[in-house]
Design a protein around this motif. Structure first.
Motif, PDB file in Angstrom:
ATOM      1  N   ASP A  92      -9.552   5.934   6.441  1.00  0.00           N
ATOM      2  CA  ASP A  92      -9.443   4.798   5.511  1.00  0.00           C
ATOM      3  C   ASP A  92      -9.249   3.484   6.268  1.00  0.00           C
ATOM      4  O   ASP A  92      -8.746   3.483   7.397  1.00  0.00           O
ATOM      5  CB  ASP A  92      -8.246   5.018   4.579  1.00  0.00           C
ATOM      6  CG  ASP A  92      -8.478   6.188   3.640  1.00  0.00           C
ATOM      7  OD1 ASP A  92      -9.540   6.211   2.996  1.00  0.00           O
ATOM      8  OD2 ASP A  92      -7.617   7.076   3.575  1.00  0.00           O
ATOM      9  N   PRO A  93      -9.620   2.360   5.625  1.00  0.00           N
ATOM     10  CA  PRO A  93      -9.411   1.060   6.271  1.00  0.00           C
ATOM     11  C   PRO A  93      -7.943   0.906   6.686  1.00  0.00           C
ATOM     12  O   PRO A  93      -7.038   1.240   5.899  1.00  0.00           O
ATOM     13  CB  PRO A  93      -9.786   0.051   5.174  1.00  0.00           C
ATOM     14  CG  PRO A  93     -10.654   0.822   4.224  1.00  0.00           C
ATOM     15  CD  PRO A  93     -10.241   2.259   4.308  1.00  0.00           C
ATOM     16  N   ASN A  94      -7.716   0.446   7.882  1.00  0.00           N
ATOM     17  CA  ASN A  94      -6.366   0.277   8.454  1.00  0.00           C
ATOM     18  C   ASN A  94      -5.582   1.573   8.579  1.00  0.00           C
ATOM     19  O   ASN A  94      -4.360   1.570   8.782  1.00  0.00           O
ATOM     20  CB  ASN A  94      -5.530  -0.730   7.644  1.00  0.00           C
ATOM     21  CG  ASN A  94      -6.219  -2.071   7.549  1.00  0.00           C
ATOM     22  OD1 ASN A  94      -6.789  -2.539   8.539  1.00  0.00           O
ATOM     23  ND2 ASN A  94      -6.219  -2.662   6.367  1.00  0.00           N
ATOM     24  N   GLY A  95      -6.269   2.703   8.392  1.00  0.00           N
ATOM     25  CA  GLY A  95      -5.593   3.987   8.582  1.00  0.00           C
ATOM     26  C   GLY A  95      -4.558   4.318   7.525  1.00  0.00           C
ATOM     27  O   GLY A  95      -3.628   5.087   7.771  1.00  0.00           O
ATOM     28  N   VAL A  96      -4.757   3.743   6.316  1.00  0.00           N
ATOM     29  CA  VAL A  96      -3.768   3.948   5.250  1.00  0.00           C
ATOM     30  C   VAL A  96      -4.501   4.391   3.981  1.00  0.00           C
ATOM     31  O   VAL A  96      -5.523   3.811   3.624  1.00  0.00           O
ATOM     32  CB  VAL A  96      -3.008   2.621   4.997  1.00  0.00           C
ATOM     33  CG1 VAL A  96      -2.152   2.708   3.747  1.00  0.00           C
ATOM     34  CG2 VAL A  96      -2.147   2.265   6.202  1.00  0.00           C
ATOM     35  N   ASP A  97      -3.975   5.420   3.323  1.00  0.00           N
ATOM     36  CA  ASP A  97      -4.592   5.834   2.059  1.00  0.00           C
ATOM     37  C   ASP A  97      -4.534   4.658   1.086  1.00  0.00           C
ATOM     38  O   ASP A  97      -3.446   4.118   0.816  1.00  0.00           O
ATOM     39  CB  ASP A  97      -3.850   7.041   1.472  1.00  0.00           C
ATOM     40  CG  ASP A  97      -4.449   7.452   0.131  1.00  0.00           C
ATOM     41  OD1 ASP A  97      -5.420   8.220   0.141  1.00  0.00           O
ATOM     42  OD2 ASP A  97      -3.966   6.958  -0.918  1.00  0.00           O
ATOM     43  N   PRO A  98      -5.685   4.238   0.531  1.00  0.00           N
ATOM     44  CA  PRO A  98      -5.711   2.995  -0.244  1.00  0.00           C
ATOM     45  C   PRO A  98      -4.920   3.051  -1.558  1.00  0.00           C
ATOM     46  O   PRO A  98      -4.499   2.020  -2.074  1.00  0.00           O
ATOM     47  CB  PRO A  98      -7.211   2.779  -0.536  1.00  0.00           C
ATOM     48  CG  PRO A  98      -7.855   4.106  -0.323  1.00  0.00           C
ATOM     49  CD  PRO A  98      -7.012   4.844   0.672  1.00  0.00           C
ATOM     50  N   VAL A  99      -4.682   4.234  -2.072  1.00  0.00           N
ATOM     51  CA  VAL A  99      -3.931   4.335  -3.335  1.00  0.00           C
ATOM     52  C   VAL A  99      -2.445   4.538  -3.069  1.00  0.00           C
ATOM     53  O   VAL A  99      -1.586   3.908  -3.701  1.00  0.00           O
ATOM     54  CB  VAL A  99      -4.497   5.491  -4.198  1.00  0.00           C
ATOM     55  CG1 VAL A  99      -3.648   5.704  -5.438  1.00  0.00           C
ATOM     56  CG2 VAL A  99      -5.951   5.208  -4.566  1.00  0.00           C
ATOM     57  N   LEU A 100      -2.122   5.403  -2.122  1.00  0.00           N
ATOM     58  CA  LEU A 100      -0.718   5.774  -1.915  1.00  0.00           C
ATOM     59  C   LEU A 100      -0.040   4.951  -0.824  1.00  0.00           C
ATOM     60  O   LEU A 100       1.190   4.949  -0.717  1.00  0.00           O
ATOM     61  CB  LEU A 100      -0.626   7.263  -1.578  1.00  0.00           C
ATOM     62  CG  LEU A 100      -1.265   8.193  -2.637  1.00  0.00           C
ATOM     63  CD1 LEU A 100      -1.306   9.620  -2.125  1.00  0.00           C
ATOM     64  CD2 LEU A 100      -0.506   8.105  -3.953  1.00  0.00           C
ATOM     65  N   GLY A 101      -0.844   4.270  -0.022  1.00  0.00           N
ATOM     66  CA  GLY A 101      -0.268   3.419   1.023  1.00  0.00           C
ATOM     67  C   GLY A 101       0.405   4.194   2.147  1.00  0.00           C
ATOM     68  O   GLY A 101       1.260   3.654   2.847  1.00  0.00           O
ATOM     69  N   ILE A 102       0.031   5.456   2.324  1.00  0.00           N
ATOM     70  CA  ILE A 102       0.650   6.234   3.411  1.00  0.00           C
ATOM     71  C   ILE A 102      -0.315   6.399   4.584  1.00  0.00           C
ATOM     72  O   ILE A 102      -1.526   6.453   4.398  1.00  0.00           O
ATOM     73  CB  ILE A 102       1.103   7.638   2.941  1.00  0.00           C
ATOM     74  CG1 ILE A 102      -0.057   8.404   2.271  1.00  0.00           C
ATOM     75  CG2 ILE A 102       2.310   7.546   2.039  1.00  0.00           C
ATOM     76  CD1 ILE A 102       0.224   9.867   2.016  1.00  0.00           C
ATOM     77  N   ARG A 103       0.262   6.479   5.780  1.00  0.00           N
ATOM     78  CA  ARG A 103      -0.527   6.698   6.990  1.00  0.00           C
ATOM     79  C   ARG A 103      -0.584   8.193   7.305  1.00  0.00           C
ATOM     80  O   ARG A 103      -1.598   8.705   7.722  1.00  0.00           O
ATOM     81  CB  ARG A 103       0.155   5.929   8.134  1.00  0.00           C
ATOM     82  CG  ARG A 103      -0.628   5.786   9.394  1.00  0.00           C
ATOM     83  CD  ARG A 103       0.031   4.739  10.311  1.00  0.00           C
ATOM     84  NE  ARG A 103      -0.174   3.382   9.829  1.00  0.00           N
ATOM     85  CZ  ARG A 103      -1.278   2.657  10.064  1.00  0.00           C
ATOM     86  NH1 ARG A 103      -2.262   3.156  10.784  1.00  0.00           N
ATOM     87  NH2 ARG A 103      -1.383   1.438   9.596  1.00  0.00           N
ATOM     88  N   TYR A 104       0.511   8.897   7.070  1.00  0.00           N
ATOM     89  CA  TYR A 104       0.604  10.332   7.362  1.00  0.00           C
ATOM     90  C   TYR A 104       1.093  11.082   6.124  1.00  0.00           C
ATOM     91  O   TYR A 104       1.980  10.601   5.404  1.00  0.00           O
ATOM     92  CB  TYR A 104       1.586  10.593   8.505  1.00  0.00           C
ATOM     93  CG  TYR A 104       1.159   9.961   9.805  1.00  0.00           C
ATOM     94  CD1 TYR A 104       0.122  10.514  10.545  1.00  0.00           C
ATOM     95  CD2 TYR A 104       1.774   8.806  10.272  1.00  0.00           C
ATOM     96  CE1 TYR A 104      -0.302   9.930  11.729  1.00  0.00           C
ATOM     97  CE2 TYR A 104       1.356   8.216  11.458  1.00  0.00           C
ATOM     98  CZ  TYR A 104       0.314   8.788  12.171  1.00  0.00           C
ATOM     99  OH  TYR A 104      -0.103   8.196  13.339  1.00  0.00           O
TER     100      TYR A 104
END
Ligand SMILES: N[C@@H](CCC(=O)N[C@@H](CS)C(=O)NCC(=O)O)C(=O)O
Length: 314
Positions: A92-104
């Motif tokens: 995902d863009p910037n390595g963050v899930d676009p809905v949940l805002g999590i990286r891991y």
């Protein structure tokens, strides 16, 4: 490395005293439905997190596509190789899930339950309204998509779990789970020769039986695809590219079983199966990453997967 109480980088811990792999129980198992205590069946409320390598998650994605539920359950995809920090949303863009805002992935488990100490696994269903994990019950997830989510199916959706076959499908699914879907993991994760050999025999005895069954039946239950076909497919699709060598299930390759191989190609050539089967991601996921026994991260070039497009005559 830990996020909350989740240990993210250890080797498999679920080993009994005989060196046998015993898979952890799912923690988030609330069912979907319309009764008290159940997760409400709503469109646009849930996000399913998956990774292309993972057979347990792949089965849910295939069911969702076959049933036309893509606009009802949103889908987030982690990268194929699990990192030391757990599944990562680096696609995902910037390595963050676009809905949940999590990286891991472990972040959302820790947010849901700071005391959770199991593995943070895909598939995971998150309630977008609360931002919390509500279900990671991979065994039952496809049943929910097939039954209680029926009001949202596309008009010509197949009945993957027909009432008159449910008992038989459930029975076969249990067998498929113990002997094949998880059987290959039991072989691959075994920590004693005996545990490995037991698992190897379980896998190939079942493949021999299924080869016979599919010699006189197009799918496992006749002419129509059912939930059981999805479960068998996800293991077969990983067999030659990963399990045969990584898990040492090497008596035969899938391509050595004429009926199972033609059956696999037939399914692969259906878009819900083929478009979600990423052989390169599967190879990366099993060969690379912190749990692989591959210190130099060598990714094999073969096998040739273009043969999955050859005609199947079934
Ligand atoms: N939820 C099940 C099955 C799902 C599962 O194992 N998924 C794998 C990927 S195929 C996973 O997410 N593993 C994460 C980990 O081991 O930390 C389990 O906990 O055993």
């Amino acid at each position: 490395m830990t996020i909350g109480k989740i240990v993210t980088s250890e080797k498999v811990k679920e080993i009994d005293k005989n060196g046998k792999f015993v898979r952890q129980h799912n923690h988030f198992t609330a069912p979907f439905g319309d009764q008290a205590g159940m997760l409400p069946v709503e469109a646009g409320r849930y996000r399913l997190l998956w990774a292309a390598v993972c057979p347990w998650a792949h089965r849910s994605i295939i069911a969702i596509k076959l049933l036309g539920l893509e606009n009802v359950i949103s889908i987030g995809k982690a990268s194929p190789v699990r990192t030391k920090q757990g599944w990562e949303f680096s696609l995902d863009p910037n390595g963050v899930d676009p809905v949940l805002g999590i990286r891991y992935l472990p972040e959302i488990y820790a947010k849901t339950d700071p005391d959770y100490s199991g593995r943070a696994t895909v598939p995971t269903v998150v309630d977008v309204k609360t931002g919390k994990v509500v279900n990671n019950d991979y065994f039952n997830l496809t049943y929910y998509w097939e039954t209680v989510f029926k009001p949202f199916h596309k008009a010509d959706a197949p009945d993957l779990y027909p009432e008159h076959l449910r008992a038989d499908i459930e029975e076969l699914n249990q067998t498929l789970f113990h002997e094949l879907n998880n059987g290959v993991y039991k072989a691959g994760f075994a920590q004693s020769q005996q545990a490995y050999e037991d698992a190897y025999n379980l896998v190939f005895n079942r493949l021999d039986e299924l080869e016979k069954r599919l010699s006189h039946s197009r799918y496992l239950f006749g002419d129509h695809i059912t939930d059981s076909d999805i479960r068998l497919y996800v293991t077969l699709a990983r067999f030659d590219v990963a399990y045969y060598s990584v898990f040492n299930t090497n008596r035969n390759r899938l391509v050595d079983f004429p009926h199972l191989w033609a059956y696999s190609r037939r399914l692969y050539q259906i878009p819900a199966f083929g478009s979600t089967t990423d052989f390169q991601a599967i190879k990366q996921g099993y060969y690379l990453g912190d749990h692989a026994k591959n210190p130099y991260d060598i990714l094999p070039l073969g096998p040739d997967v273009s043969i999955w497009y050859t005609s199947n005559n079934r």
